[in-house]
Write a protein that holds these residues in place. Structure first.
Motif, PDB file in Angstrom:
ATOM      1  N   VAL A 299       9.370  -3.623 -16.330  1.00 45.93           N
ATOM      2  CA  VAL A 299       8.572  -3.095 -15.229  1.00 45.93           C
ATOM      3  C   VAL A 299       8.690  -4.021 -14.027  1.00 45.93           C
ATOM      4  N   VAL A 300       8.522  -3.446 -12.858  1.00 41.94           N
ATOM      5  CA  VAL A 300       8.401  -4.212 -11.619  1.00 41.94           C
ATOM      6  C   VAL A 300       6.912  -4.381 -11.348  1.00 41.94           C
ATOM      7  N   VAL A 301       6.501  -5.590 -10.984  1.00 44.40           N
ATOM      8  CA  VAL A 301       5.084  -5.902 -10.791  1.00 44.40           C
ATOM      9  C   VAL A 301       4.845  -6.233  -9.320  1.00 44.40           C
ATOM     10  N   SER A 302       3.734  -5.783  -8.791  1.00 47.02           N
ATOM     11  CA  SER A 302       3.424  -6.036  -7.388  1.00 47.02           C
ATOM     12  C   SER A 302       3.210  -7.531  -7.131  1.00 47.02           C
ATOM     13  N   ARG A 303       3.365  -7.926  -5.889  1.00 41.50           N
ATOM     14  CA  ARG A 303       3.245  -9.342  -5.518  1.00 41.50           C
ATOM     15  C   ARG A 303       1.884  -9.913  -5.905  1.00 41.50           C
ATOM     16  N   ASP A 304       0.816  -9.099  -5.794  1.00 47.71           N
ATOM     17  CA  ASP A 304      -0.521  -9.591  -6.119  1.00 47.71           C
ATOM     18  C   ASP A 304      -0.874  -9.413  -7.597  1.00 47.71           C
ATOM     19  N   LEU A 305       0.090  -8.961  -8.397  1.00 46.71           N
ATOM     20  CA  LEU A 305      -0.053  -8.824  -9.852  1.00 46.71           C
ATOM     21  C   LEU A 305      -1.094  -7.789 -10.270  1.00 46.71           C
ATOM     22  N   THR A 306      -1.393  -6.841  -9.409  1.00 46.90           N
ATOM     23  CA  THR A 306      -2.406  -5.843  -9.742  1.00 46.90           C
ATOM     24  C   THR A 306      -1.818  -4.538 -10.262  1.00 46.90           C
ATOM     25  N   SER A 307      -0.589  -4.227  -9.885  1.00 40.49           N
ATOM     26  CA  SER A 307      -0.006  -2.952 -10.288  1.00 40.49           C
ATOM     27  C   SER A 307       1.440  -3.138 -10.729  1.00 40.49           C
ATOM     28  N   ALA A 308       1.940  -2.130 -11.440  1.00 41.72           N
ATOM     29  CA  ALA A 308       3.306  -2.191 -11.962  1.00 41.72           C
ATOM     30  C   ALA A 308       3.915  -0.799 -11.947  1.00 41.72           C
TER      31      ALA A 308
ATOM     32  N   ASN B 103       4.807  -2.550  -3.383  1.00 43.31           N
ATOM     33  CA  ASN B 103       3.946  -3.376  -2.520  1.00 43.31           C
ATOM     34  C   ASN B 103       3.432  -2.605  -1.310  1.00 43.31           C
ATOM     35  N   ALA B 104       4.194  -1.608  -0.897  1.00 39.86           N
ATOM     36  CA  ALA B 104       3.789  -0.812   0.261  1.00 39.86           C
ATOM     37  C   ALA B 104       2.896   0.368  -0.116  1.00 39.86           C
ATOM     38  N   GLY B 105       2.637   0.518  -1.432  1.00 38.62           N
ATOM     39  CA  GLY B 105       1.806   1.626  -1.886  1.00 38.62           C
ATOM     40  C   GLY B 105       2.529   2.950  -1.941  1.00 38.62           C
ATOM     41  N   ARG B 106       3.859   2.907  -1.954  1.00 39.83           N
ATOM     42  CA  ARG B 106       4.654   4.143  -1.930  1.00 39.83           C
ATOM     43  C   ARG B 106       5.240   4.511  -3.295  1.00 39.83           C
ATOM     44  N   ALA B 107       4.984   3.691  -4.330  1.00 39.71           N
ATOM     45  CA  ALA B 107       5.525   3.986  -5.659  1.00 39.71           C
ATOM     46  C   ALA B 107       4.644   5.046  -6.324  1.00 39.71           C
ATOM     47  N   ARG B 108       5.211   6.184  -6.643  1.00 45.17           N
ATOM     48  CA  ARG B 108       4.429   7.349  -7.043  1.00 45.17           C
ATOM     49  C   ARG B 108       3.775   7.203  -8.412  1.00 45.17           C
TER      50      ARG B 108
END
Length: 343
Positions: free
Chosen positions: A16-25, A57-62
């Motif tokens: 998985v790819v994880v967001s920079r702030d470690l909150t989402s994947a 990170n931009a909130g565009r991952a569906r």
């Protein structure tokens, strides 16, 4: 970018790819199912993972979902190679001085390194399972890198170019088994059980200015049973940088993609205060604390870990945010582990 491997019941998990702030994947399905697959074809797969990371990170991952470190395996659940160095010579000096032994001159020019088991790493929140407390259970807070292909004979500078990812490690040691093993002249084996790694592995750009000269210039935090015991500087006193460690392996053989190379215990020198040497930055393993006590008081007083003890290892960036997530483990007996699994 930040990458992790989630448990799915298989040996190698799901990348998985994880967001920079470690909150989402976000699952990397369609790009690469496993981290080793990505490392094997980094030039092609890496940019695609980066695009997904940017979108996340931009909130565009569906299909993003909350990231849970407790569901992580080691970023590489098993690897083709795990080689651990002793890049902080201060650690070696302390151990030698505590037993009135000199450090050989070659230790300052040629890195110490051993080949560890790489077939069974454990996740950042998995328990440390040990047969007996009598083995002398110790944590070791370290930094590790994951390589791409590095050719035989590579220079340290060339080896640096082959580093793909950085992560943290808890290189568990069974201290009371070490003397007999080293006396045989063949090095560590049973005294080095399964190693744990941080929830995420990160590309070098995530470290920003903290990555300089093959070293991570940040503080490595170790918290034992809820008490912070180590705030060690991982950069300035690293005698051999990661390019030198990887080049050391490559002196006589190729280093293949997916090799993991550890720094050894992160260690800082003591400072004199009122005629006594103190270690204000603490320690990254109990063995070093016991050496400090021997030098200060003539004998060690800190015991090794017991069943039920916890260890947390973490590194924060200059913004105060966790970079790799935390290694957060409990030491248990095999019976305790079985009971936990059944619960």
């Amino acid at each position: 970018m930040k990458l992790a491997t989630l448990k799915d019941g298989s040996r190698d998990g799901q990348l998985v790819v994880v967001s920079r702030d470690l909150t989402s994947a976000h699952y990397a399905t369609g790009i690469a199912n496993r981290l080793q697959q990505a490392l094997d074809d980094w030039g092609f797969v890496g940019p695609q993972l980066q695009d997904l990371y940017d979108a996340l990170n931009a909130g565009r991952a569906r299909h993003a979902f909350p990231f849970d470190p407790g569901q992580c395996m080691a970023p590489l659940p098993r690897a083709y190679q795990w080689a651990d160095g002793s890049a902080y010579i201060n650690h070696v000096e302390l151990v030698r001085k505590a037993r009135n032994a000199e450090v050989p001159k070659s230790f300052y020019t040629d890195p110490l390194m051993y080949q560890g088991g790489s077939d069974d790493f454990i996740g950042p929140c998995d328990p440390v399972v040990v047969q007996s407390e009598a083995f002398g259970i110790d944590f070791e807070a370290e930094i590790a890198v994951v390589t791409g292909d590095v050719r035989m004979g590579a220079t340290p500078a060339q080896a640096l170019d082959g580093i793909r990812l950085v992560m943290l490690a808890n290189d568990v040691s069974l201290r009371n088994l070490i003397p007999a093993e080293l006396a045989k002249g063949f090095g560590f084996f049973q005294s080095k059980p399964a190693t744990a790694f941080s929830p995420v592995a990160v590309t070098l750009d995530e470290l920003g200015d903290a990555w300089q000269g093959g070293r991570v210039h940040l503080t490595l935090q170790s918290t034992w049973n809820g008490r912070k015991v180590g705030m060690c500087d991982a950069g300035e006193e690293m005698t051999f940088h990661f390019g030198e460690l990887v080049a050391h392996i490559a002196k006589t053989r190729n280093v293949r993609a997916g090799s993991i190379v550890g720094s050894g215990t992160v260690s800082n020198k003591g400072v004199e205060k009122d005629g006594r040497i103190e270690w204000p930055k603490g320690y990254s393993c109990i063995a070093e604390k016991r050496c400090i006590e021997t030098l200060q008081d003539g004998q060690p007083s800190t015991e090794f870990m017991k069943f039920g003890d916890t260890i947390r290892i973490e590194m924060k960036g200059q913004d105060g945010q966790s970079i790799f997530g935390a290694i957060d483990q409990e030491v248990v007996s095999p019976a305790g582990s079985a009971a936990g699994a059944g619960g």
